[in-house]
Scaffold this motif. Structure first.
Motif, PDB file in Angstrom:
ATOM      1  N   GLY B  34       0.841  -1.191   0.000  1.00  0.00           N
ATOM      2  CA  GLY B  34       0.000   0.000   0.000  1.00  0.00           C
ATOM      3  C   GLY B  34       0.876   1.240   0.000  1.00  0.00           C
ATOM      4  O   GLY B  34       2.060   1.169   0.324  1.00  0.00           O
ATOM      5  N   ALA B  35       0.270   2.357  -0.363  1.00  0.00           N
ATOM      6  CA  ALA B  35       1.017   3.613  -0.406  1.00  0.00           C
ATOM      7  C   ALA B  35       1.395   4.012   1.018  1.00  0.00           C
ATOM      8  O   ALA B  35       0.820   3.517   1.983  1.00  0.00           O
ATOM      9  CB  ALA B  35       0.163   4.707  -1.053  1.00  0.00           C
ATOM     10  N   SER B  36       2.360   4.905   1.142  1.00  0.00           N
ATOM     11  CA  SER B  36       2.729   5.341   2.488  1.00  0.00           C
ATOM     12  C   SER B  36       1.576   6.163   3.059  1.00  0.00           C
ATOM     13  O   SER B  36       0.913   6.909   2.347  1.00  0.00           O
ATOM     14  CB  SER B  36       4.013   6.165   2.457  1.00  0.00           C
ATOM     15  N   GLY B  37       1.307   5.950   4.329  1.00  0.00           N
ATOM     16  CA  GLY B  37       0.173   6.631   4.950  1.00  0.00           C
ATOM     17  C   GLY B  37      -1.109   5.840   4.859  1.00  0.00           C
ATOM     18  O   GLY B  37      -2.144   6.268   5.364  1.00  0.00           O
ATOM     19  N   SER B  38      -1.039   4.651   4.244  1.00  0.00           N
ATOM     20  CA  SER B  38      -2.265   3.864   4.104  1.00  0.00           C
ATOM     21  C   SER B  38      -2.589   3.097   5.380  1.00  0.00           C
ATOM     22  O   SER B  38      -3.670   2.535   5.509  1.00  0.00           O
ATOM     23  CB  SER B  38      -2.128   2.889   2.937  1.00  0.00           C
ATOM     24  N   GLY B  39      -1.643   3.064   6.327  1.00  0.00           N
ATOM     25  CA  GLY B  39      -1.913   2.415   7.617  1.00  0.00           C
ATOM     26  C   GLY B  39      -1.334   1.030   7.740  1.00  0.00           C
ATOM     27  O   GLY B  39      -1.587   0.336   8.726  1.00  0.00           O
ATOM     28  N   LEU B 207      -2.249  -8.470   0.656  1.00  0.00           N
ATOM     29  CA  LEU B 207      -3.286  -7.509   1.042  1.00  0.00           C
ATOM     30  C   LEU B 207      -2.902  -6.139   0.513  1.00  0.00           C
ATOM     31  O   LEU B 207      -1.742  -5.739   0.604  1.00  0.00           O
ATOM     32  CB  LEU B 207      -3.417  -7.412   2.569  1.00  0.00           C
ATOM     33  N   PHE B 208      -3.871  -5.437  -0.035  1.00  0.00           N
ATOM     34  CA  PHE B 208      -3.628  -4.051  -0.443  1.00  0.00           C
ATOM     35  C   PHE B 208      -4.369  -3.139   0.516  1.00  0.00           C
ATOM     36  O   PHE B 208      -5.591  -3.210   0.635  1.00  0.00           O
ATOM     37  CB  PHE B 208      -4.112  -3.817  -1.877  1.00  0.00           C
ATOM     38  N   MET B 209      -3.621  -2.313   1.223  1.00  0.00           N
ATOM     39  CA  MET B 209      -4.262  -1.380   2.147  1.00  0.00           C
ATOM     40  C   MET B 209      -4.334  -0.004   1.530  1.00  0.00           C
ATOM     41  O   MET B 209      -3.393   0.464   0.890  1.00  0.00           O
ATOM     42  CB  MET B 209      -3.501  -1.311   3.475  1.00  0.00           C
ATOM     43  N   ASP B 210      -5.484   0.624   1.729  1.00  0.00           N
ATOM     44  CA  ASP B 210      -5.663   1.959   1.186  1.00  0.00           C
ATOM     45  C   ASP B 210      -6.561   2.733   2.137  1.00  0.00           C
ATOM     46  O   ASP B 210      -7.661   2.283   2.465  1.00  0.00           O
ATOM     47  CB  ASP B 210      -6.295   1.865  -0.209  1.00  0.00           C
ATOM     48  N   GLN B 228      -8.543  -5.645  -9.222  1.00  0.00           N
ATOM     49  CA  GLN B 228      -9.903  -5.145  -9.422  1.00  0.00           C
ATOM     50  C   GLN B 228     -10.041  -3.684  -9.010  1.00  0.00           C
ATOM     51  O   GLN B 228     -10.555  -2.869  -9.751  1.00  0.00           O
ATOM     52  CB  GLN B 228     -10.889  -5.985  -8.585  1.00  0.00           C
ATOM     53  N   ASN B 229      -9.560  -3.376  -7.782  1.00  0.00           N
ATOM     54  CA  ASN B 229      -9.719  -2.042  -7.228  1.00  0.00           C
ATOM     55  C   ASN B 229      -8.945  -1.008  -8.069  1.00  0.00           C
ATOM     56  O   ASN B 229      -7.762  -1.196  -8.344  1.00  0.00           O
ATOM     57  CB  ASN B 229      -9.186  -2.077  -5.784  1.00  0.00           C
ATOM     58  N   PRO B 230      -9.603   0.073  -8.492  1.00  0.00           N
ATOM     59  CA  PRO B 230      -8.907   1.069  -9.320  1.00  0.00           C
ATOM     60  C   PRO B 230      -7.703   1.687  -8.611  1.00  0.00           C
ATOM     61  O   PRO B 230      -6.687   1.992  -9.262  1.00  0.00           O
ATOM     62  CB  PRO B 230      -9.983   2.130  -9.591  1.00  0.00           C
ATOM     63  N   ARG B 231      -7.816   1.851  -7.285  1.00  0.00           N
ATOM     64  CA  ARG B 231      -6.677   2.404  -6.544  1.00  0.00           C
ATOM     65  C   ARG B 231      -5.494   1.462  -6.589  1.00  0.00           C
ATOM     66  O   ARG B 231      -4.341   1.881  -6.672  1.00  0.00           O
ATOM     67  CB  ARG B 231      -7.068   2.667  -5.082  1.00  0.00           C
ATOM     68  N   LEU B 232      -5.778   0.157  -6.515  1.00  0.00           N
ATOM     69  CA  LEU B 232      -4.711  -0.842  -6.570  1.00  0.00           C
ATOM     70  C   LEU B 232      -4.075  -0.842  -7.959  1.00  0.00           C
ATOM     71  O   LEU B 232      -2.856  -0.890  -8.094  1.00  0.00           O
ATOM     72  CB  LEU B 232      -5.262  -2.238  -6.233  1.00  0.00           C
TER      73      LEU B 232
END
Lengths: 255, 240
Positions: B34-39, B207-210, B228-232
């Motif tokens: 996940g991006a930084s700050g995603s938790g 796992l992708f966290m956002d 699937q997820n556009p953010r991913l």
């Protein structure tokens, strides 16, 4: 030398004039040699060092306890507040506030003439007061050192399953000690000089001896200059020793 | 093995974790990206309570980690953690770094722990460094030692918090190699990382966290081939 002194002194008391060197000799002799006065200075130095050592031990022990309790209090997990710790922390906070907020001289007078008014052991009361005073400053120095250790060190220790006390003892405190040594050395030198204050409550240290001699000879310059010189030499010796000690610590530090 | 129910964590007004439900099974290698700050780091640190969750329940093998009455020190002994910045103890030798916790927690006697330390040092390829100090090692070596130190407690699960992010590029490989071997030995692992190659190769699940939630998860093949997820999709297009 003693004969020369007696001879010159009688010249002076009978109204004769002394040359500059002769007058220097008489006053110097009076201040340090006559009636073996140098022994009084020496005894004063001994008492000064004893008071310093006592105060240092009290100060460091007190400071360490206060610092560890206050740090432990600040590092509690939210929701796991310990009531006893909170109370002790509050008391220690008052202690540092009062001690740092009042002049040392006033503390000495209160301790000497109010709290321990009946005690005749002035040097011990003085050492105790200085130790309590020093503890407040030392606790802040140690607290700063403990907080300066990278928080990852505590996390690493705790993540391995070690408890707070062990992590402090084996990981945090040893690293903090190295960082606070210069500040602690400075505090030690202050303490050494501050022992001169206990003469106001009758502690027989170096300055007390010098003042006694001044009141005997009616001559202030040489006893006080001599006292200043002795303090200076003591401080220089300790500064040198501390420097050596720090260098030794740095050698074993293989970072 | 580890069960997470509606985990939330706020720093002040800022809600970092917004309700995470997850189950980590024995032997699984879960990689969290996940991006930084995603938790993702906060999520990992909540698992061994380095961060105190604001709400939610975490259980490990039936024991509730988040219960204030739980002996957290005992539980942490079962969860090894490897940090981004290694956090070796600079004031002691490598041997003592590794043996301190097992001995102090009463898990082993000193002699036993010393023997175990040598075993682990061989395993991470640094048997000659036992008497060195952390300051004398390279970043990659430090991280391998940190892994050995965590393993010395014989944990049931290993948590990795961006273990290669602070390393020079040429040292990343040696650390990933150790982790790979550990995975092959069947260790349960939760790894927060930016190493997509490692995720693809080693993970049993990614796992992708956002924005404080687990936005998508899948086995690595489908995860990377068919997000699937556009953010991913956006995230993967940037990092791959």
């Amino acid at each position: 030398m003693a004969e020369l002194f007696e001879q010159l002194k009688s010249v002076a008391t009978s109204g004769g004039k002394l040359t500059g060197w002769q007058s220097f000799f008489v006053k110097f002799y009076q201040a340090f040699i006559e009636a073996d006065r140098w022994k009084q200075y020496l005894g004063g130095v001994g008492r000064t060092l004893w008071v310093t050592a006592m105060a240092l031990v009290i100060g460091v022990i007190l400071g360490l306890i206060v610092a560890v309790v206050r740090t432990a209090h600040d590092q509690q997990r939210p929701g796991h507040r310990n009531a006893v710790l909170s109370i002790v922390n509050f008391i220690f906070k008052i202690y540092t506030t009062v001690i740092r907020g009042t002049p040392m001289m006033v503390q000495l007078l209160i301790m000497g003439f109010v709290i321990f008014a009946s005690s005749k052991n002035f040097a011990l009361v003085g050492a105790l007061t200085l130790g309590i005073n020093s503890g407040a400053y030392v606790s802040e120095i140690i607290r700063g050192g403990l907080m300066a250790v990278d928080s990852g060190q505590m996390e690493a220790g705790r993540s391995l399953g070690m408890n707070y006390t062990d992590t402090m003892r084996f990981i945090i405190v040893p690293q903090a000690v190295k960082a606070i040594l210069p500040a602690l050395g400075n505090e030690f030198i202050m303490l050494l000089k501050d022992t001169s204050l206990i003469s106001v409550i009758g502690g027989k240290e170096l300055l007390y001896a010098a003042r006694g001699i001044v009141s005997r000879t009616y001559e202030a310059m040489y006893p006080f200059l001599g006292t200043a010189a002795i303090y200076l030499v003591l401080v220089m010796i300790f500064t040198w020793l501390l420097g050596k000690f720090e260098r030794r610590l740095r050698q074993s530090d293989r970072r | 093995m580890i069960d997470v129910k509606d985990l939330r964590k706020s720093f002040g007004d800022h809600e970092v974790l917004k309700g995470i439900n997850e189950h980590i099974y024995k032997g699984e290698k879960v990689v969290v990206i996940g991006a930084s700050g995603s938790g993702k780091s906060t999520f990992l640190r909540c698992l061994n309570l380095l961060e105190q969750p604001t709400s939610g329940v975490i259980t490990m093998e039936g024991q509730q980690i988040t219960d204030p009455k739980t002996d957290i020190n005992k539980l942490r002994q079962k969860m090894g953690m490897v940090f981004q910045h290694f956090n070796l103890f600079p004031n002691m030798t490598i041997r003592r770094n590794i043996t301190l916790a097992p001995v102090r927690t009463g898990l082993m006697k000193q002699a036993e722990a010393d023997e175990r330390a040598m075993q682990l040092l061989k395993r991470v390829g640094l048997p000659d460094k036992a008497d060195a100090y952390p300051g004398q090692l390279s970043g990659g070596q430090k991280q391998r030692i940190a892994i050995a130190r965590a393993l010395a407690m014989n944990p049931d699960v290993m948590l990795f918090d961006e273990p290669t992010s602070a390393l020079d590029p040429e040292m990343v490989g040696e650390v990933l190699q150790i982790m790979k071997e550990l995975a092959e030995d069947g260790m349960t692992m939760v790894v927060v990382t930016h190493e997509m190659g490692f995720a693809r190769e080693v993970a049993s699940r990614v796992l992708f966290m956002d924005d404080g939630v687990i936005a998508e998860q899948n086995e690595p093949g489908a995860f990377f081939a068919n997000p699937q997820n556009p953010r991913l999709r956006d995230f993967l297009s940037k990092v791959l």
